[in-house]
Structures are given as structure tokens and as C-alpha cells.
Design an enzyme around this catalytic site. Structure first.
Site, short mmCIF file in Angstrom:
data_model
loop_
_atom_site.label_atom_id
_atom_site.label_comp_id
_atom_site.label_asym_id
_atom_site.label_seq_id
_atom_site.Cartn_x
_atom_site.Cartn_y
_atom_site.Cartn_z
N ARG A 34 47.06 -40.94 6.92
CA ARG A 34 47.55 -41.97 8.19
C ARG A 34 49.14 -41.65 8.22
O ARG A 34 49.19 -40.95 9.74
CB ARG A 34 47.01 -43.20 7.49
N GLU A 178 32.50 -53.40 -3.19
CA GLU A 178 32.34 -52.56 -2.42
C GLU A 178 31.44 -51.70 -2.22
O GLU A 178 32.20 -50.56 -2.81
CB GLU A 178 33.98 -51.37 -1.92
N LYS A 220 31.47 -56.16 0.07
CA LYS A 220 32.13 -55.34 1.57
C LYS A 220 31.58 -54.60 1.58
O LYS A 220 31.19 -53.36 1.09
CB LYS A 220 34.15 -55.55 1.12
N SER A 261 35.48 -50.69 7.73
CA SER A 261 34.92 -50.57 8.86
C SER A 261 34.70 -48.76 9.18
O SER A 261 33.92 -48.38 9.98
CB SER A 261 36.46 -50.20 10.13
N GLY A 262 34.87 -48.12 7.73
CA GLY A 262 34.31 -46.93 7.52
C GLY A 262 34.94 -46.00 8.91
O GLY A 262 34.04 -44.92 8.70
P1 13P Z 1 37.90 -48.80 6.19
O1 13P Z 1 37.85 -50.21 7.07
O2 13P Z 1 39.28 -47.84 6.74
O3 13P Z 1 37.01 -47.90 6.35
O4 13P Z 1 38.74 -49.21 4.92
C1 13P Z 1 38.40 -50.33 4.34
C2 13P Z 1 38.83 -49.86 2.59
O5 13P Z 1 39.19 -50.09 2.17
C3 13P Z 1 37.87 -48.49 2.22
O6 13P Z 1 38.03 -49.00 0.78
#
Ligand code: 13P
Length: 338
Positions: A34, A178, A220, A261-262
Site C-alpha cells: 500500500r 472472515e 465478515k 471490500s475485497g
Molecule cells: P479489504 O476491505 O481491503 O478487503 O480488507 C478487509 C480485510 O480486513 C481483509 O482481511
């Protein structure tokens, strides 16, 4: 206080109908990527400065109720010497911690992945709790191909998520469960829906076997979308397909669903959540965010690693958090972007 009481208090503080969770738990290799996108070196001081900027954003708790941190952040302080988890708490944001140790190939199931870190998890959680963390996150990753996830991949990943969640609840730490179904690939939206349905069925069956209290966890998940190389669906299509699968698989006892958000753009992720909430009349769950990239991309772009940009970076964060709060109520409109 008992573990059960801790769990209830944390859920009560974190879950409501307007706020969401900020995922700021990038591992060191991920945050390095990032930072590389804005030409900033990923060293301890830059990571500290960036995360301290996020957590000191004024009024962020109007829209954000919890933040997921990476282990290193638990021991870092802001410029006044306040530990970052304490800074979050002082600003009415509940600190949480990513506890998985990353992923690798799942032996015996070509193409599937598995996440590591269960050994010694109870001891680690006790330490994190002393450092202020009140909830945890564990991510299992499912790539989609014609043959993945395989049945073994579905079962093994679900089992791991459930074992993690059970240990968290035993320690009085709310588990964020998640199961991330990746957007990479050229699969159709129908194939994505089919996989998310299989994944969620297995996950909730495993949570049941491991006696995880559904009222005291947060899910999640990914949204149902076409693969990244298959073009885009409209927010209404995403909402319709996502809710259809969720109604089949997610028990009403789960208090809150906080999407990842993926790889969706910030605006796309907000539009999709808005459509989901517009369509989800009388849903038994809160439908909210736990976004990483979709909250932070504009923040990084405004910050660029420079102290003089901190305020505009914080304004960028507050704007995205606010727009997502509106989409929680189905009240977002694209004109609000300007
Ligand atoms: P993103 O929303 O960037 O996908 O990240 C969420 C996350 O915590 C992934 O483990």
C-alpha cells in the site's frame, strides 16, 4: 467480569445501525504494498505515523465503532506517548486485533488455501486482551476456479474458523469470522453465489459443532459479485444475489454482518452496501462494513507520507466513513461524492 459479560459488552458497544469497522490490520508485507503505491517506505516510524493519523481523526467514532489493528500497532504510541489501542478507546472506538498468521496451500486440496496460527492462540489472546484488544479477526481465503474450493477446502477452512472463534469466546474476545471468497478470476456472478453459499453453509455448521455463540460474534463475508475479469454487476444485482444467499445460510441470531471490500473501489463498495440496505427490509442482521482498502485508498492518496497532509488525509477518511454510514441506512447518493 466473566468472559460472557465481556463479549456482551463488546457487541453492545460495537453494533448499532449507523457505524462500521475500520480494517487497519494490514500485515507488514501488505502495508508495504500500500505504501509503495504512494512511494512511501514501509518502516516502523511511517507505519506508526500513518496508523496514529487514522486513529486520531476527530469525530471518527460518529461513523466507526471498532478498528482492527495489526500486532505491531498494539505497542506503538502517538506523538504524545499515548499507546495506539488506548488512543482508539479514548476516541470511543473499540480496538481489535488480527490474530491469524497468514495463509498457505492446503495440503491434499490443490488450489485451496488454509490459514495458520491456532497453536498457542489462547495465550496470545490473553496477552492481546491485556494490551486493550476486545475483539479479534481471522481470515480464511477461498480462491474460485472451476474446481475450487474443493470439499476438503470448504471443510478444513470452516473447521479452522470455528476453532478460532471458540477459543476467542472462551477468552472473552469477540470473534470476527472472515471467510473471504476472492474476486480474482473470470467466474460468473452465479458461480460466486454458488461458492459463497457452500462456504457459509460449511462455516455455520462448523460454528455449531464447536458451540460458538452466534449472538456474540460478527461475520465478515464477501459480497456476491462477478469475478474481477468478468465485468461489473449493478449494485441492485449485487444486493439481490448477496441477500438471496445470506437468507439461505446465515442464522438470524448473528447480530452483525460487516463486509470486506475485497478490491472494490471505494465508491463501488459504498454503492453496493447502499443497495443491500435498501433491499434488506426488516433484515435480522445489521449490514455494515469492515472495509480496509475501500476506506483507506483515498486516505493514502491524500497523505503521501507527509506530516503537512495529515489533516486532509483525515478528512478523506471521515468522508468515506460518513458516506458508508449513510449507505448503512440506504441514504447514500452518488452526488454526495462531490
Ligand atoms: P479489504 O476491505 O481491503 O478487503 O480488507 C478487509 C480485510 O480486513 C481483509 O482481511
Amino acid at each position: 467480569m466473566s468472559a460472557h459479560q465481556d463479549l456482551q459488552d463488546t457487541i453492545h458497544t460495537m453494533v448499532d445501525n449507523r457505524r462500521g469497522i475500520l480494517a487497519a490490520d494490514e500485515s507488514n508485507p501488505t502495508i508495504a504494498n500500500r505504501f509503495a503505491s504512494i512511494d512511501v517506505e514501509s518502516n516502523e516510524e511511517n507505519r506508526r505515523a500513518y496508523r496514529s493519523l487514522l486513529l486520531s481523526t476527530e469525530s471518527l467514532s460518529d461513523y466507526i465503532s471498532g478498528v482492527i489493528l495489526f500486532e505491531e500497532t498494539l505497542t506503538q504510541s502517538d506523538q504524545h506517548g499515548v499507546l495506539l489501542p488506548q488512543l482508539a478507546s479514548n476516541n470511543s472506538i473499540v480496538p481489535g486485533i488480527k490474530v491469524d498468521k497468514g495463509k498457505g496451500p492446503l495440503a491434499g486440496s490443490p488450489g485451496d488455501m488454509i490459514t495458520f496460527g491456532l497453536d498457542g492462540l489462547d495465550k496470545r489472546l490473553q496477552g492481546y486482551k491485556e494490551q486493550g484488544a476486545r475483539f479479534a479477526k481471522w481470515r480464511e481465503v477461498y480462491p474460485i476456479t472451476n474446481s475450487n474450493p474443493r470439499q476438503l477446502g470448504l471443510t478444513a477452512n470452516a473447521e479452522t474458523l470455528a476453532r478460532y472463534a471458540a477459543v476467542c469466546q472462551q477468552q472473552g474476545i469477540v470473534p470476527i469470522v472472515e471467510p473471504e471468497v476472492l474476486m480474482d478470476g473470470d467466474h460468473s456472478m452465479t458461480r460466486c453465489a454458488e461458492v459463497i453459499e457452500q462456504v457459509l453453509q460449511e462455516v455455520f455448521y462448523a460454528l455449531y459443532r464447536h458451540k460458538v455463540c452466534l449472538e456474540l460474534m460478527i461475520l465478515k463475508p464477501s459480497m456476491v459479485t462477478p469475478g474481477k475479469s468478468s465485468g461489473k454487476a449493478t449494485p441492485e444485482q449485487v444486493a439481490e444475489n448477496t441477500l438471496k444467499v445470506f437468507k439461505r445460510c446465515i442464522p438470524a441470531a448473528v447480530p452483525s454482518i460487516n463486509f470486506l471490500s475485497g478490491g472494490q473501489s471505494p465508491q463501488e463498495a459504498t454503492e453496493n452496501l447502499n443497495a443491500i440496505n435498501q433491499m434488506a427490509n426488516n433484515s435480522p442482521w445489521q449490514l455494515s462494513i469492515s472495509y480496509g482498502r475501500a476506506l483507506q485508498q483515498p486516505v493514502l492518496a491524500a497523505w503521501l507520507g507527509k506530516a503537512e497532509n495529515e489533516l486532509s488525509a483525515q478528512q478523506a477518511l471521515l468522508k468515506r466513513a460518513k458516506l458508508n454510514s449513510l449507505s448503512r441506512q440506504g441514504k447514500y447518493r452518488s452526488e454526495m461524492e462531490n
